[in-house]
Design a protein around this motif. Structure first.
Motif, PDB file in Angstrom:
ATOM      1  N   ARG A 287      30.747  18.198 -73.523  1.00  0.00           N
ATOM      2  CA  ARG A 287      30.507  17.202 -72.485  1.00  0.00           C
ATOM      3  C   ARG A 287      30.642  17.781 -71.085  1.00  0.00           C
ATOM      4  N   GLY A 288      31.252  18.939 -70.977  1.00  0.00           N
ATOM      5  CA  GLY A 288      31.433  19.561 -69.667  1.00  0.00           C
ATOM      6  C   GLY A 288      30.352  20.553 -69.301  1.00  0.00           C
ATOM      7  N   ARG A 289      29.347  20.678 -70.140  1.00  0.00           N
ATOM      8  CA  ARG A 289      28.292  21.650 -69.902  1.00  0.00           C
ATOM      9  C   ARG A 289      27.073  20.994 -69.240  1.00  0.00           C
ATOM     10  N   GLU A 290      26.211  21.865 -68.745  1.00  0.00           N
ATOM     11  CA  GLU A 290      24.898  21.479 -68.195  1.00  0.00           C
ATOM     12  C   GLU A 290      25.026  20.448 -67.079  1.00  0.00           C
ATOM     13  N   ASN A 291      25.946  20.679 -66.187  1.00  0.00           N
ATOM     14  CA  ASN A 291      26.053  19.889 -64.968  1.00  0.00           C
ATOM     15  C   ASN A 291      25.435  20.656 -63.815  1.00  0.00           C
ATOM     16  N   VAL A 292      25.356  19.994 -62.680  1.00  0.00           N
ATOM     17  CA  VAL A 292      24.908  20.650 -61.457  1.00  0.00           C
ATOM     18  C   VAL A 292      26.136  20.895 -60.595  1.00  0.00           C
ATOM     19  N   TRP A 293      26.330  22.165 -60.219  1.00  0.00           N
ATOM     20  CA  TRP A 293      27.457  22.545 -59.370  1.00  0.00           C
ATOM     21  C   TRP A 293      26.937  22.938 -58.006  1.00  0.00           C
ATOM     22  N   VAL A 294      27.458  22.268 -56.992  1.00  0.00           N
ATOM     23  CA  VAL A 294      27.132  22.624 -55.603  1.00  0.00           C
ATOM     24  C   VAL A 294      28.286  23.466 -55.090  1.00  0.00           C
ATOM     25  N   ALA A 295      28.026  24.757 -54.933  1.00  0.00           N
ATOM     26  CA  ALA A 295      29.085  25.711 -54.603  1.00  0.00           C
ATOM     27  C   ALA A 295      29.160  25.926 -53.100  1.00  0.00           C
ATOM     28  N   SER A 310      27.301  31.767 -70.305  1.00  0.00           N
ATOM     29  CA  SER A 310      26.013  31.986 -69.657  1.00  0.00           C
ATOM     30  C   SER A 310      25.746  30.879 -68.641  1.00  0.00           C
ATOM     31  N   LEU A 311      24.770  31.123 -67.800  1.00  0.00           N
ATOM     32  CA  LEU A 311      24.412  30.111 -66.801  1.00  0.00           C
ATOM     33  C   LEU A 311      23.868  28.857 -67.469  1.00  0.00           C
ATOM     34  N   ASN A 312      23.224  29.012 -68.618  1.00  0.00           N
ATOM     35  CA  ASN A 312      22.701  27.848 -69.331  1.00  0.00           C
ATOM     36  C   ASN A 312      23.820  26.931 -69.791  1.00  0.00           C
ATOM     37  N   ASP A 313      24.995  27.519 -70.100  1.00  0.00           N
ATOM     38  CA  ASP A 313      26.133  26.690 -70.483  1.00  0.00           C
ATOM     39  C   ASP A 313      26.666  25.909 -69.286  1.00  0.00           C
ATOM     40  N   VAL A 314      26.742  26.568 -68.160  1.00  0.00           N
ATOM     41  CA  VAL A 314      27.263  25.916 -66.951  1.00  0.00           C
ATOM     42  C   VAL A 314      26.314  24.830 -66.486  1.00  0.00           C
ATOM     43  N   GLY A 315      25.026  25.122 -66.488  1.00  0.00           N
ATOM     44  CA  GLY A 315      24.015  24.183 -65.999  1.00  0.00           C
ATOM     45  C   GLY A 315      23.253  24.779 -64.840  1.00  0.00           C
ATOM     46  N   THR A 316      23.376  24.156 -63.681  1.00  0.00           N
ATOM     47  CA  THR A 316      22.673  24.598 -62.481  1.00  0.00           C
ATOM     48  C   THR A 316      23.694  24.823 -61.375  1.00  0.00           C
ATOM     49  N   VAL A 317      23.547  25.930 -60.665  1.00  0.00           N
ATOM     50  CA  VAL A 317      24.428  26.216 -59.539  1.00  0.00           C
ATOM     51  C   VAL A 317      23.569  26.347 -58.287  1.00  0.00           C
ATOM     52  N   ILE A 318      23.803  25.444 -57.350  1.00  0.00           N
ATOM     53  CA  ILE A 318      23.160  25.507 -56.032  1.00  0.00           C
ATOM     54  C   ILE A 318      24.255  25.835 -55.036  1.00  0.00           C
ATOM     55  N   GLY A 319      24.106  26.937 -54.335  1.00  0.00           N
ATOM     56  CA  GLY A 319      25.181  27.403 -53.472  1.00  0.00           C
ATOM     57  C   GLY A 319      24.832  27.361 -52.003  1.00  0.00           C
ATOM     58  N   ILE A 320      25.853  27.146 -51.205  1.00  0.00           N
ATOM     59  CA  ILE A 320      25.742  27.267 -49.755  1.00  0.00           C
ATOM     60  C   ILE A 320      26.344  28.610 -49.356  1.00  0.00           C
ATOM     61  N   THR A 321      25.573  29.434 -48.709  1.00  0.00           N
ATOM     62  CA  THR A 321      26.079  30.722 -48.275  1.00  0.00           C
ATOM     63  C   THR A 321      25.803  30.904 -46.791  1.00  0.00           C
ATOM     64  N   LEU A 322      26.606  31.739 -46.183  1.00  0.00           N
ATOM     65  CA  LEU A 322      26.441  31.989 -44.759  1.00  0.00           C
ATOM     66  C   LEU A 322      25.156  32.766 -44.513  1.00  0.00           C
ATOM     67  N   LYS A 323      24.726  32.757 -43.277  1.00  0.00           N
ATOM     68  CA  LYS A 323      23.457  33.385 -42.913  1.00  0.00           C
ATOM     69  C   LYS A 323      23.419  34.844 -43.357  1.00  0.00           C
ATOM     70  N   THR A 324      22.346  35.228 -44.018  1.00  0.00           N
ATOM     71  CA  THR A 324      22.219  36.583 -44.541  1.00  0.00           C
ATOM     72  C   THR A 324      21.589  37.505 -43.512  1.00  0.00           C
ATOM     73  N   GLY A 325      21.870  38.795 -43.678  1.00  0.00           N
ATOM     74  CA  GLY A 325      21.317  39.804 -42.788  1.00  0.00           C
ATOM     75  C   GLY A 325      20.468  40.802 -43.543  1.00  0.00           C
ATOM     76  N   ASN A 326      19.963  41.757 -42.811  1.00  0.00           N
ATOM     77  CA  ASN A 326      19.135  42.821 -43.396  1.00  0.00           C
ATOM     78  C   ASN A 326      20.060  43.858 -44.028  1.00  0.00           C
ATOM     79  N   THR A 327      19.966  44.039 -45.324  1.00  0.00           N
ATOM     80  CA  THR A 327      20.869  44.943 -46.054  1.00  0.00           C
ATOM     81  C   THR A 327      20.265  46.316 -46.295  1.00  0.00           C
ATOM     82  N   THR A 328      19.111  46.601 -45.740  1.00  0.00           N
ATOM     83  CA  THR A 328      18.437  47.868 -46.041  1.00  0.00           C
ATOM     84  C   THR A 328      19.279  49.076 -45.636  1.00  0.00           C
TER      85      THR A 328
END
Length: 932
Positions: A287-295, A310-328
């Motif tokens: 019952r705790g699987r396949e939820n949507v997690w807003v990280a 696996s990610l399929n067990d967790v469900g869906t993860v939508i994350g908020i992350t800080l502004k990304t930069g150029n990593t080259t």
């Protein structure tokens, strides 16, 4: 004296904290020499183990080495090397000192003391050391809140690359704190936007019991209330993993998630290790699987939280992350990094990592190596080199935030040292650097940046979606949207990204109540939060065109309507007496027939203009009468169709004037008849002088013209809209019912005069019996218009004009039939009666009847014998037959209405009758000699 003061201050400070230094891992650091020293505080370890000694002191050992945090410290090392390589500070070089906060506030405070007292010289030496002018770090808000208070004692500015708590924006409490990331108030807004876009209104929240977690939860609740989003449960985990309550709180969270099956979305501000333990316990229950997690940005890029799941067990993860930069560039730096541990002894953290990596590579058994790697916080593939492991631990947001912090410090130093010798004579002080940082404009990747008044740099957020490929690899850096802080909008990076998000979230519903469809509104209960409600249909003439509408909107009832539970307002059908309406068609057919009959009568009269019947009808007046009837029929046409301004004004005026002309002509005819019955010669002469037909008609028309002119000038009729249930009626508004009544009343008065005159002359000979027909036509007129009043006042709808049309048609047909059809019948089918001799005979018979009626009274009362009476009758018969045998004089016929007469001259009457019966013969002669 100054040196002595510094000396005593140093030893006083050292004596207080010396014991603390020896009980910490202060030897773990990164040092790079330079003219300008900046500090770094990174949570290289994720937790600490605390041991209580017998004397009551505690010993803290850092635990759970984090490869990702090591990489973040290397970003700072790389940024400093880039500044020195490009000689951005001229002859000055940047140096650094990086310490490990171990994700613990107490440890971080102890480590920070190295920064504060560095300017008093290194212990055991007399050589002065460059002071730490600024500190980059820490990542966690709880640590930054405590550290910045301590650093502010020496005015050392702190620039965090990850602390997002809004409390740190208060410059009265934290004057030395700045950051290259936005505060959590904006993150809460971004999360609410995600929930709103997917209509997730019944969610759970998991957070830690620290400054960061409490502030983030408070802001999230604030914006959730504004957007009718409710929390089914709010679970708070102790901030420290070693807390004895952690296990119990995680079990309570698992229970809340599994028992609230309507909750399919959980927002989490927890730390990565908290989430790892939570998933390890939660995912055991299906019952705790396949939820949507807003990280939150705390763990949005920490894939290790999945553990063995696996990610399929967790469900869906939508994350908020800080502004990304150029990593080259940084990727290239890590690719070229020397992996020999002995070459990095100044970086104890990197040395430790490379040493362990070297030992792992020397392990002969991959199985044994994998067992060793399980103990690492971030598991790695068995075949990865040290460089590959580090590259995989890059967080793009950290590249942007850490490099930007180093750029800001370098720019502040450059601004201060442009006109001074900062290397030897005029060394910089932390307070100067703090002031310069507030004013500095620094550059990176072609853009300019500047701290705002609160020391924040609102660069925005990225929204990421976790993806798992065919293998077990999970991509945690797939950016699908950007959150614009200034416009407070969430913008997808591409249509494909939008589609990818919908594919995994499109069927997810997280609501307390079912969605209220369009046509319904939400009705919340007093005992339930706003997210739990019932759906009630919108009433009539109200609508709701969105799901979960809080209220129904009212339709514009003038133009639209709606039924019960309607999602739209339907436009009302515009109705009027249409040309295609069958009743209108019937009325138009009668109108056309009446006009055609009127024209036919006119043609017949013109064709037989010189016949007695036409001349007896007063020819010219008769033609005017026919023209007025034709105009009346034409006016009926204006009462149909869609009303316009000119039509509303023209129809009543045209009818009023045409019917006034009609009744005026009839009144002239009636007046001519009544003149014959006035016995007083003096009055008769006056009436004859007043009898001017055209002047009478003109005067009657002037009265009606005046009424209509005033009507049009003051309150002219206008089209109007009448709103009904589902219809919108277009009709004419007469505006002034007083003027409308005056117009009809004026015609009624003229008709009443006609009726009175005609009724008085109803006993003329049959060849002059227009009075009877005028009387009858006026009766029809009165009956129609008397009925019209109440009917017109009560009938509504598009057929109201038809009522007046019917009345006008009946009135016109009554006049047409009564005054003209009998004459047309004689003209066409009784031509023997349409001769002068027939007319003379009719008058003679009428006169004889009158005389005989009067003589009978005298004969009865006299003593004359029956023979005498018989002789008088014979005399009368012989006298009346003589003129017929001879050639009688012809009657005078004139086209002038005043001199027109069609009856024979009075000389044709027997002389004996004229002498014996003066009264009757005088009446008849007066009528025969009357001007026509």
């Amino acid at each position: 004296m100054k040196n002595i003061k510094h000396f005593f201050s140093f030893y006083f400070f050292a004596s207080v904290f010396l014991g603390q230094f020896f009980s910490t891992t202060g030897v773990n650091n990164v040092t790079v020499p330079g003219d300008i020293i900046i500090g770094g505080l990174f949570p290289i370890h994720e937790s600490v183990n605390v041991s209580i000694q017998e004397d009551g002191s505690d010993t803290r050992t850092c635990d759970r080495f984090s490869d990702a945090r090591l990489v973040q410290s290397l970003i700072m090392v790389h940024a400093v090397e880039e500044v020195n390589k490009r000689n951005e500070l001229g002859n000055l070089t940047l140096g650094l000192m990086i310490l490990d906060s171990c994700s613990d506030v107490t440890t971080a405070l102890r480590e920070t003391l190295f920064f504060m007292k560095r300017n008093y010289g290194r212990w055991g030496t007399k050589e002065p050391s460059p002071p730490v002018l600024a500190v980059v770090g820490d990542y966690y808000s709880e640590i930054s809140i405590a550290v910045t208070r301590q650093l502010n004692l020496e005015y050392i500015p702190q620039i965090s690359y990850g602390s997002t708590s809004g409390l740190l924006s208060d410059k009265n409490r934290f004057p030395s704190f700045m950051r290259t990331v936005p505060e959590d108030d904006h993150q809460a807004r971004a999360i609410i936007e995600i929930l709103k876009n997917h209509q997730w209104t019944w969610v759970g929240v998991v957070t830690t019991d620290g400054d960061y977690g409490r502030y983030a939860l408070e802001r999230l609740k604030y914006y959730a209330a504004e957007n009718n989003i409710c929390f089914a449960f709010t679970s708070i985990i102790p901030d420290v993993l070693g807390d004895s309550k952690v296990k119990g709180r995680i079990e309570a969270i698992v229970k809340s998630i599994t028992e609230n099956q309507k909750v399919k979305v959980i927002v989490s501000f927890a730390k990565p290790y908290h989430m790892k333990y939570l998933f390890a316990s939660l995912l055991k229950d299906p019952r705790g699987r396949e939820n949507v997690w807003v990280a939150s940005d705390n763990w949005s890029e920490s894939r290790f939280v999945l553990g063995n799941w696996s990610l399929n067990d967790v469900g869906t993860v939508i994350g908020i992350t800080l502004k990304t930069g150029n990593t080259t560039n940084f990727n290239q730096y890590l690719s070229n990094l020397d992996v020999n541990p002995d070459h990095h002894k100044n970086n104890s953290f990197l040395y430790k990592f490379l040493k362990e990596q070297q030992q792992e590579n020397e392990t002969s058994s991959n199985h044994d190596r994998a067992l060793r790697l399980v103990k690492r916080s971030y598991p790695v593939d068995a075949d990865d080199t040290a460089n590959e492991v580090l590259i995989k631990r890059i967080y793009p947001y950290a590249v942007f935030s850490v490099e930007l912090a180093v750029r800001a410090i370098a720019q502040a130093v450059a601004d201060l040292c442009v006109n001074r010798d900062c290397k030897t004579k005029e060394r910089l002080q932390p307070l100067e650097v703090r002031g310069a940082l507030r004013k500095a404009t620094f550059h990176m990747d072609g853009q300019n940046y500047k701290f705002d008044d609160r020391g924040d740099l609102n660069s925005g957020y990225d929204v990421i979606l976790w993806r798992q490929d065919a293998s077990t690899f999970v991509d945690v850096h797939y950016i699908v949207a950007n959150y614009d802080i200034r416009n407070k909008t969430l913008n997808f990076t591409s249509p494909q990204a939008y589609q990818d998000v919908n594919n995994v979230t499109g069927n997810v519903t997280s609501r307390c109540s079912k969605t209220c469809k369009p046509g319904y509104r939400k009705q919340s209960s007093e005992v339930w939060p706003v997210c739990c409600y019932e759906c009630h249909p919108c009433p009539v003439n109200h609508f709701s065109n969105t799901t979960d509408a809080t209220q129904c909107q009212r339709c514009n009832t003038d133009t639209h309507y709606s039924s019960n539970a309607s999602a739209i307002c339907h436009r009302k059908q515009t109705v009027f007496l249409s040309w295609r309406d069958r009743y209108h068609i019937v009325l138009l057919a009668f109108t056309a027939l009446g006009a055609l009959l009127t024209l036919t009568v006119g043609i017949i009269f013109l064709a037989r203009w010189n016949t007695p019947v036409v001349r007896a009808s007063v020819g010219p007046i008769c033609i005017i009468l026919l023209f007025s009837l034709l105009s009346t029929f034409v006016s009926v046409i204006l009462f149909g169709g869609k009303p316009s301004d000119w039509q509303c004004q023209a129809r009543q005026v045209m009818f009023g004037l045409s019917f006034t002309l009609c009744i005026s002509c009839i009144m002239v005819k009636s007046f001519k008849i009544i003149l014959a019955f006035e016995f007083d010669p003096s009055i008769q002469r006056v009436l004859k002088k007043l009898y001017q037909p055209f002047i009478i008609i003109a005067l009657c028309m002037v009265g009606q013209v005046l009424i209509c002119a005033l009507w049009l000038a003051l309150k002219p009729p206008k089209p109007k809209w009448d709103s009904m249930e589902m219809l919108r009626l277009r009709s004419c508004n007469e505006k002034s019912f007083l003027a409308f009544g005056a117009m009809l009343g004026y015609n009624g008065i003229l008709a009443l005069i006609c009726f009175g005159l005609a009724f008085k002359g109803r006993n003329l000979p049959r060849c002059y019996n227009d009075a009877k027909f005028i009387t009858f036509s006026m009766l029809i007129y009165f009956i129609c218009w008397i009925i019209f009043g109440p009917v017109y006042a009560t009938v509504t709808g598009k057929y109201l004009p038809a009522v007046e049309m019917v009345v006008i048609l009946l009135s016109a047909y009554g006049i047409l039939f009564c005054l003209f059809f009998t004459k047309c019948y004689i003209i066409l089918f009784k031509q023997e009666a349409n001769t002068e001799s027939a007319f003379r005979q009719e008058v003679r018979n009428h006169s004889l009847g009158e005389i005989q009626g009067l003589s009978a009274l005298n004969l009865v009362s006299s003593s004359s014998s029956s023979e005498g009476l018989q002789n008088r009758a014979l005399d009368l018969e012989s006298s009346t037959s003589n003129p017929m045998k001879s050639d009688p004089p012809k009657p005078t016929i004139s086209s002038s209405p005043q001199s027109f007469s069609i009856c024979p001259d009075s000389n044709l009457l027997p002389t004996r009758l004229q002498n014996d019966h003066n009264v009757n013969t005088r009446d008849l002669r007066r009528y025969l000699s009357m001007p026509s």
